[in-house]
Write a protein that holds these residues in place. Sequence first.
Motif, PDB file in Angstrom:
ATOM      1  N   GLY A 285       0.821  -1.204   0.000  1.00  0.00           N
ATOM      2  CA  GLY A 285       0.000   0.000   0.000  1.00  0.00           C
ATOM      3  C   GLY A 285       0.856   1.256   0.000  1.00  0.00           C
ATOM      4  N   ALA A 286       0.182   2.415  -0.132  1.00  0.00           N
ATOM      5  CA  ALA A 286       0.892   3.694  -0.205  1.00  0.00           C
ATOM      6  C   ALA A 286       1.153   4.271   1.181  1.00  0.00           C
ATOM      7  N   ALA A 287       0.257   4.037   2.129  1.00  0.00           N
ATOM      8  CA  ALA A 287       0.377   4.629   3.462  1.00  0.00           C
ATOM      9  C   ALA A 287      -0.553   3.895   4.410  1.00  0.00           C
ATOM     10  N   ALA A 288      -0.340   4.104   5.714  1.00  0.00           N
ATOM     11  CA  ALA A 288      -1.185   3.435   6.704  1.00  0.00           C
ATOM     12  C   ALA A 288      -1.442   4.359   7.884  1.00  0.00           C
ATOM     13  N   ILE A 289      -2.522   4.082   8.590  1.00  0.00           N
ATOM     14  CA  ILE A 289      -2.817   4.779   9.844  1.00  0.00           C
ATOM     15  C   ILE A 289      -2.918   3.721  10.937  1.00  0.00           C
TER      16      ILE A 289
ATOM     17  N   TRP B  35      -6.973  10.568   7.029  1.00  0.00           N
ATOM     18  CA  TRP B  35      -6.011  11.054   8.030  1.00  0.00           C
ATOM     19  C   TRP B  35      -6.571  12.277   8.763  1.00  0.00           C
ATOM     20  N   HIS B  36      -7.154  13.220   8.018  1.00  0.00           N
ATOM     21  CA  HIS B  36      -7.684  14.440   8.646  1.00  0.00           C
ATOM     22  C   HIS B  36      -8.782  14.101   9.661  1.00  0.00           C
ATOM     23  N   PHE B  37      -9.608  13.085   9.320  1.00  0.00           N
ATOM     24  CA  PHE B  37     -10.660  12.654  10.242  1.00  0.00           C
ATOM     25  C   PHE B  37     -10.052  11.864  11.412  1.00  0.00           C
ATOM     26  N   ALA B  38      -9.048  11.036  11.112  1.00  0.00           N
ATOM     27  CA  ALA B  38      -8.466  10.143  12.123  1.00  0.00           C
ATOM     28  C   ALA B  38      -7.870  10.928  13.291  1.00  0.00           C
TER      29      ALA B  38
ATOM     30  N   ALA C  80      -4.420   1.947  -0.439  1.00  0.00           N
ATOM     31  CA  ALA C  80      -3.775   1.684  -1.729  1.00  0.00           C
ATOM     32  C   ALA C  80      -3.230   2.975  -2.319  1.00  0.00           C
ATOM     33  N   ASP C  81      -3.946   4.098  -2.110  1.00  0.00           N
ATOM     34  CA  ASP C  81      -3.453   5.350  -2.681  1.00  0.00           C
ATOM     35  C   ASP C  81      -3.496   6.475  -1.663  1.00  0.00           C
ATOM     36  N   THR C  82      -2.704   7.505  -1.916  1.00  0.00           N
ATOM     37  CA  THR C  82      -2.526   8.573  -0.933  1.00  0.00           C
ATOM     38  C   THR C  82      -3.752   9.476  -0.813  1.00  0.00           C
ATOM     39  N   ALA C  83      -4.571   9.591  -1.865  1.00  0.00           N
ATOM     40  CA  ALA C  83      -5.730  10.491  -1.795  1.00  0.00           C
ATOM     41  C   ALA C  83      -6.698  10.034  -0.702  1.00  0.00           C
ATOM     42  N   LEU C  84      -7.022   8.739  -0.710  1.00  0.00           N
ATOM     43  CA  LEU C  84      -7.941   8.187   0.292  1.00  0.00           C
ATOM     44  C   LEU C  84      -7.311   8.274   1.688  1.00  0.00           C
ATOM     45  N   TYR C  85      -6.003   8.015   1.751  1.00  0.00           N
ATOM     46  CA  TYR C  85      -5.270   8.102   3.023  1.00  0.00           C
ATOM     47  C   TYR C  85      -5.368   9.511   3.605  1.00  0.00           C
TER      48      TYR C  85
ATOM     49  N   ALA D 205      -8.408  -4.374  -3.888  1.00  0.00           N
ATOM     50  CA  ALA D 205      -8.919  -3.692  -2.688  1.00  0.00           C
ATOM     51  C   ALA D 205      -8.351  -2.271  -2.605  1.00  0.00           C
ATOM     52  N   ASP D 206      -9.053  -1.388  -1.891  1.00  0.00           N
ATOM     53  CA  ASP D 206      -8.600   0.000  -1.718  1.00  0.00           C
ATOM     54  C   ASP D 206      -8.081   0.261  -0.313  1.00  0.00           C
ATOM     55  N   ILE D 207      -8.618  -0.463   0.676  1.00  0.00           N
ATOM     56  CA  ILE D 207      -8.180  -0.298   2.068  1.00  0.00           C
ATOM     57  C   ILE D 207      -8.048  -1.697   2.685  1.00  0.00           C
ATOM     58  N   VAL D 208      -6.966  -1.917   3.406  1.00  0.00           N
ATOM     59  CA  VAL D 208      -6.774  -3.186   4.121  1.00  0.00           C
ATOM     60  C   VAL D 208      -6.737  -2.888   5.617  1.00  0.00           C
ATOM     61  N   ILE D 209      -7.484  -3.684   6.370  1.00  0.00           N
ATOM     62  CA  ILE D 209      -7.570  -3.523   7.824  1.00  0.00           C
ATOM     63  C   ILE D 209      -6.824  -4.658   8.523  1.00  0.00           C
ATOM     64  N   HIS D 210      -6.166  -4.311   9.627  1.00  0.00           N
ATOM     65  CA  HIS D 210      -5.587  -5.346  10.494  1.00  0.00           C
ATOM     66  C   HIS D 210      -5.942  -5.077  11.948  1.00  0.00           C
ATOM     67  N   SER D 211      -6.339  -6.146  12.654  1.00  0.00           N
ATOM     68  CA  SER D 211      -6.219  -6.114  14.102  1.00  0.00           C
ATOM     69  C   SER D 211      -4.804  -6.604  14.368  1.00  0.00           C
TER      70      SER D 211
END
Length: 390
Positions: free
Chosen positions: A76-80, A232-235, A223-228, A198-204
Amino acid sequence: MTEFRPETRAVHVPQPPVEGSRPITMPLYQTSGFTFDDPAVMADAMGRPDGAFVYGRYTNPTVRSLELAVAGLEGGAAAIAAGSGMGAINTVLLGLLQPGDHLIAQRSLYGGTAAMLNELVSRFGIAVTYVPENDPDALRAAVRPETRLVYLETISNPMTLVADLPGMCGAARELGIPSVVDNTFATAMLCRPFEHGADIVIHSTTKYLAGHTDVVGGLAVFADTALYERIWHFAIELGASADPFAAWLTLRGLQTLALRMERHCSNAEFLATRLAEHPAVEAVHWPGLASHPSYELAGKLLPGFGGVFSFDLAGGRAAGERFMSSVRLALLAPSLGGVETLILHPATTSHRALSADELARSGIGEGTVRIAVGIEHPEDLWADVSQALS
Ligand SMILES: *Cc1c(COP(=O)(O)O)cnc(C)c1O
């Protein structure tokens, strides 16, 4: 600092610069915030995800190391990083959805996720349609103009149904709807959902990623920085952020993920195969057995099936309860993905909120036992399970 009095010097301790060498492992930055020489740099850092480190709720070098590591493993491009798997899930759901929106989810979902979707329906005016995890046509038929998200799990709990990620994520992509895949049970060692659209991958990260039953955490990979950037601003406002120490423990666990997953998978195969031959066992739900509904798909999609599976005892609820109180090595506990083998009776614990009807629809019987196989010696595990069966 020598010009200051002891009270002041005790507060402002020396921070020796690390020069001419580097730490081998990622250090634990146990600090809630960062100080700046330049006020302009500080102002800039507060408004974007790739600025200087500023405050622990945003991120932290140790947390960022984990975000980069898992984003890299998943492709992926980035993660939170978040404080729990549910924290990551809710960051994504609440970050993307608003009242009036519609979401399509697979029918068999992690209990916490299923409960959260019910909340979205009853309190937030969001509609949910459930479809089978392997039916792209049902997904296409469920789409509405206001559909904003498709939600899937690579391997489901506890019946280990494998989602048709190429079919389902591919259909979502054709329709222009982002798809989210909870990859907790498979990890990037067995499946990388971005490769299937997929566009977003989740992990516990509580589970296999950390792997030692000593930390709770979660992660959303994009997967891409735009969605991240959008999430991110909401997170940072939602505040489900990861603690640096939890991130540090998870980084340590991650280093042995590949080795542990191999052992989890081979131990699960060993136990599932033996249980399938045992007269006290009615059925074994493991995707590596030809009797499992996901057998064919799993063989194409996954190089291994993880460490979790379930089996039905012939004697129903009484047999399930007797089995639970007879094991000695396996521990009665929720959760999974740690080095120890854990067992659970879903009908009386994780899935107790489900009606008899809902239980039946999820394929969970009164005598179903879920086992999260650890990395112990397989013969010791079999000795324990077989003595509990007799
Ligand atoms: C455990 C789990 C979650 C929730 O994670 P927490 O860290 O307990 O909040 C979500 N999805 C799956 C598949 C899980 O196993």
